[in-house]
Design a protein around this motif. Structure first.
Motif, short mmCIF file in Angstrom:
data_model
loop_
_atom_site.label_atom_id
_atom_site.label_comp_id
_atom_site.label_asym_id
_atom_site.label_seq_id
_atom_site.Cartn_x
_atom_site.Cartn_y
_atom_site.Cartn_z
N GLU A 23 -13.87 26.89 22.49
CA GLU A 23 -12.95 26.12 21.65
C GLU A 23 -13.70 25.33 20.59
OE1 GLU A 23 -10.72 23.79 24.39
OE2 GLU A 23 -9.41 25.45 25.02
N LEU A 24 -14.84 24.77 20.97
CA LEU A 24 -15.65 24.03 20.00
C LEU A 24 -16.21 24.95 18.92
CD1 LEU A 24 -17.58 21.63 22.41
CD2 LEU A 24 -15.97 20.94 20.62
N LEU A 25 -16.61 26.14 19.32
CA LEU A 25 -17.14 27.09 18.35
C LEU A 25 -16.04 27.57 17.41
CD1 LEU A 25 -19.61 29.22 20.51
CD2 LEU A 25 -20.10 27.27 19.03
N GLN A 26 -14.83 27.77 17.93
CA GLN A 26 -13.71 28.15 17.06
C GLN A 26 -13.39 27.01 16.09
OE1 GLN A 26 -11.02 28.96 20.33
NE2 GLN A 26 -11.02 31.16 19.88
N LEU A 27 -13.48 25.78 16.57
CA LEU A 27 -13.26 24.62 15.71
C LEU A 27 -14.33 24.55 14.62
CD1 LEU A 27 -11.35 22.11 15.57
CD2 LEU A 27 -13.12 20.85 16.82
N LEU A 28 -15.56 24.82 14.98
CA LEU A 28 -16.66 24.81 14.02
C LEU A 28 -16.44 25.88 12.95
CD1 LEU A 28 -19.46 23.84 13.09
CD2 LEU A 28 -20.48 25.44 14.72
N ALA A 69 -21.08 21.50 20.96
CA ALA A 69 -21.03 22.90 21.42
C ALA A 69 -22.33 23.29 22.12
CB ALA A 69 -20.75 23.83 20.25
N ARG A 70 -23.46 22.84 21.60
CA ARG A 70 -24.75 23.18 22.22
C ARG A 70 -24.89 22.56 23.61
NH1 ARG A 70 -26.70 21.90 16.87
NH2 ARG A 70 -27.13 23.84 15.72
N THR A 130 -16.62 36.18 20.18
CA THR A 130 -16.23 37.59 20.15
C THR A 130 -15.27 37.83 18.99
OG1 THR A 130 -14.29 37.30 21.56
CG2 THR A 130 -16.42 37.66 22.66
N GLN A 131 -15.02 39.10 18.70
CA GLN A 131 -14.09 39.45 17.63
C GLN A 131 -12.70 38.87 17.91
OE1 GLN A 131 -15.05 41.32 14.87
NE2 GLN A 131 -13.04 40.80 14.00
N ASP A 132 -12.25 38.96 19.16
CA ASP A 132 -10.93 38.43 19.53
C ASP A 132 -10.90 36.92 19.40
OD1 ASP A 132 -10.03 40.96 20.03
OD2 ASP A 132 -10.32 40.86 22.20
N GLU A 133 -11.98 36.25 19.78
CA GLU A 133 -12.03 34.79 19.69
C GLU A 133 -12.01 34.35 18.23
OE1 GLU A 133 -14.54 33.94 23.81
OE2 GLU A 133 -15.59 34.19 21.89
N ARG A 134 -12.66 35.10 17.37
CA ARG A 134 -12.68 34.76 15.94
C ARG A 134 -11.32 35.00 15.30
NH1 ARG A 134 -17.60 38.09 15.34
NH2 ARG A 134 -16.46 39.32 13.79
N ALA A 135 -10.58 35.97 15.83
CA ALA A 135 -9.30 36.35 15.22
C ALA A 135 -8.20 35.33 15.48
CB ALA A 135 -8.86 37.72 15.75
N VAL A 168 -21.66 30.11 15.82
CA VAL A 168 -20.38 30.79 15.71
C VAL A 168 -20.51 32.31 15.92
CG1 VAL A 168 -19.40 29.02 14.22
CG2 VAL A 168 -20.51 31.00 13.18
N ARG A 169 -21.71 32.86 15.75
CA ARG A 169 -21.87 34.31 15.96
C ARG A 169 -21.74 34.68 17.43
NH1 ARG A 169 -27.36 35.94 16.95
NH2 ARG A 169 -27.11 37.83 15.69
N LYS A 170 -21.71 33.67 18.31
CA LYS A 170 -21.52 33.92 19.74
C LYS A 170 -20.06 34.22 20.06
CE LYS A 170 -25.28 30.67 20.80
NZ LYS A 170 -26.32 31.66 21.09
#
Length: 556
Positions: A385-390, A374-375, A336-341, A332-334
């Motif tokens: 999208e998978l990382l945001q879901l995670l 995701a990997r 970006t700030q906008d994607e996390r928001a 999830v650290r991959k």
């Protein structure tokens, strides 16, 4: 539009899993018994906090954060507190204020949200007195010698239903104190007298203080009403505390139902044994945090076992939890700030698992599935999208990766997911550094298919007493006595013994002892060695340095 799953909870009262139907979906109400604040919270105290924090988060997700009311009390008047004040010479208020804050800090470190209400018993004494007066007026309680007791016979038809016991059976097996002023051995205290050196309040029965059980009945009524949705706590509270709460509340407010759904979590063990000071396996949440175990690791271990099953805390589970969290966080650290928001709902599969009577082990398995997908995903948009879901799914379980100690560590050591190393140690930074260098060399050797060198590093580390465990994120290590091959030391000692050379024997014994191999019988060495300690760091440092020099000579 996604349809949320139906929430099902195991109701202790009916002994079956039921569909949860709130009294008022706009105000779902839950009460959980909190701590008696006289000392640090031990690990067992923390389990119900985490269990009901997950339920609180799930209810907020299903009904809206503004439509859930959660109350958890603090018992700040109790004989244990009085005893602690007497032995320490400190004021009771000072002790309870300090330990209450300790509790909040420690539970916050585990990722627990604070409830909407955190009533203290001493704030509700007038309400308790009023409820006791009402119980006396209705014939359910009586005063005797400065005490007020609940008359179990007045509600014989309902008493014992929660725990599945009859009053007659309880009387037959009772270990409760049978005071001369009790009409029935099972009658329990609502109010008791206080001497001048103990906390006390004026009441119709003289200066005194409340019994333990009445406080939760009075506070839940004031905060949640005569009928609310969920009452929770550890299963050690089922009897007598929760049974007595039901009796008090239903008799004081017969128009209500008290709590409709009762949830109880099972108890906790440490390394397969009941936590006990006498066994030396008793420790507090603060102890673990001070030892460097992140709160989220403790939480992950808790959630790895279903709340209705006994949970065993082990160092192995803590290590595994650390590895898994690092794996999730490295993904999830991959973002970006906008994607996390962006506001993203948690995985439907994760929510579905939680809605099935808080099946947290299954929910964690669903996280692993998302991480695995995701990997493997090559398409950038789908991977994001998978990382945001995670991330959203981690958050509903109470994990906040970007506020995490582990994430801070990863940011300071920017390694990609496959090579991230958990923060494990043998207890000496210089040895740790050499071991990490050797593990990097081993990884490089494996990548270049130089399996002979990779095996050599692994075997030599093992001979030094260092256990290497491969995992999805690389390898971790620890100093463990059972990884050391004792045969070489045993053989040298035997040969020295047979040679009748005292100096050679003493050297062989000293070397074996430094490696953690102790002989229980130095007169007759024709016995197996007894393991009594881990290898000492002087021995480990020497062995690791020898291996490190060998590897460096090969240009790695």
């Amino acid at each position: 539009m996604t349809t949320e799953p139906v929430l099902k909870l195991h109701n202790t009262k009916t002994r079956k899993k039921e569909i949860f139907s709130p009294i008022d979906p706009n105000n779902v109400r839950m009460y959980v018994c909190g701590p008696t604040v006289y000392d640090r919270a031990h690990l067992g105290n923390a389990r119900p906090v985490v269990v009901f924090d997950v339920l609180y988060r799930l209810l907020r997700h299903l009904y809206g954060s503004d439509h859930v009311t959660y109350a958890r009390n603090f018992t700040d008047v109790d004989d244990k507190i009085n005893a602690r004040a007497a032995e320490s010479g400190r004021e009771i208020g000072e002790i309870t204020a300090e330990t209450t804050q300790w509790f909040l800090d420690d539970m916050g470190a585990l990722g627990a949200l604070q409830p909407n209400h955190m009533p203290r018993a001493t704030q509700y004494i007038p309400q308790m007195i009023k409820m006791i007066e009402d119980l006396i007026a209705k014939g359910h309680a009586y005063a005797a010698e400065g005490h007020v007791l609940f008359a179990v016979d007045s509600w014989r038809e309902g008493y014992g239903r929660l725990s599945g016991r009859s009053v007659d059976d309880m009387i037959a097996g009772a270990r409760v104190e049978v005071a001369p002023y009790k009409k029935n051995p099972m009658d329990f205290v609502l109010w008791k007298p206080s001497s001048e050196d103990l906390p006390g309040w004026d009441s119709p029965w003289g200066r005194g203080r409340p019994g333990w059980h009445i406080e939760c009945s009075a506070m839940s009524y004031e905060l949640l009403g005569d009928t609310f949705d969920i009452h929770g706590g550890g299963n050690d509270l089922m009897f007598p505390h929760h049974e007595n709460e039901i009796a008090q509340s239903c008799c004081a407010h017969p128009e209500g139902e008290f709590a409709r759904y009762w949830l109880h979590n099972e108890m906790l063990q440490v390394e397969g044994k009941k936590m006990s000071k006498s066994l030396g396996n008793f420790f507090t949440v603060h102890d673990l945090l001070e030892q460097g175990v992140p709160g989220e690791v403790i939480r992950f271990v808790f959630l790895s076992t279903h709340y209705r099953k006994p949970m065993d805390w082990t160092e192995k589970k803590a290590r595994q939890a650390t590895k898994e969290l690092i794996g999730f966080y490295n993904l999830v650290r991959k973002l970006t700030q906008d994607e996390r928001a962006l506001s993203v709902s948690p995985s439907g599969a994760v929510v579905e698992a939680l809605a099935d009577d808080l099946n947290t082990p299954l929910a964690l398995h669903r996280l692993r599935e998302i991480a695995k997908a995701a990997r493997k995903e090559q398409e950038s948009r789908i991977r994001t999208e998978l990382l945001q879901l995670l991330l959203a799914s981690l958050e509903i379980l109470g994990f906040q990766p970007f506020e995490s100690e582990l994430m801070t560590h990863l940011d300071e050591n920017p390694l990609e997911g496959a090579s991230a190393k958990p923060r494990l140690s043998v207890g000496a930074p210089d040895v740790d550094d050499m071991i990490l260098t050797l593990l990097d060399a081993r990884s490089a050797a494996k990548s270049s298919k130089n399996f002979e060198l990779a095996d050599l590093i692994r075997d030599q580390l093992s001979s030094a007493g260092v256990r290497v465990t491969d995992n999805a994120f690389g390898a971790d290590f620890s100093l463990e006595k059972d990884e050391l091959d004792a045969s070489a030391y045993f053989r040298e000692v035997r040969e020295a013994f047979a040679s009748n050379e005292t100096e050679r024997l003493e050297k062989a014994l000293a070397l074996a002892e430094s490696a953690g191999v102790h002989f229980s019988n130095r007169t007759n060495l024709d016995v197996a060695p007894a393991w009594r300690s881990k290898p000492d760091l002087v021995f480990v440092r020497q062995k690791i340095r020898e291996l490190w020099l060998k590897v460096r000579e090969r240009g790695l």
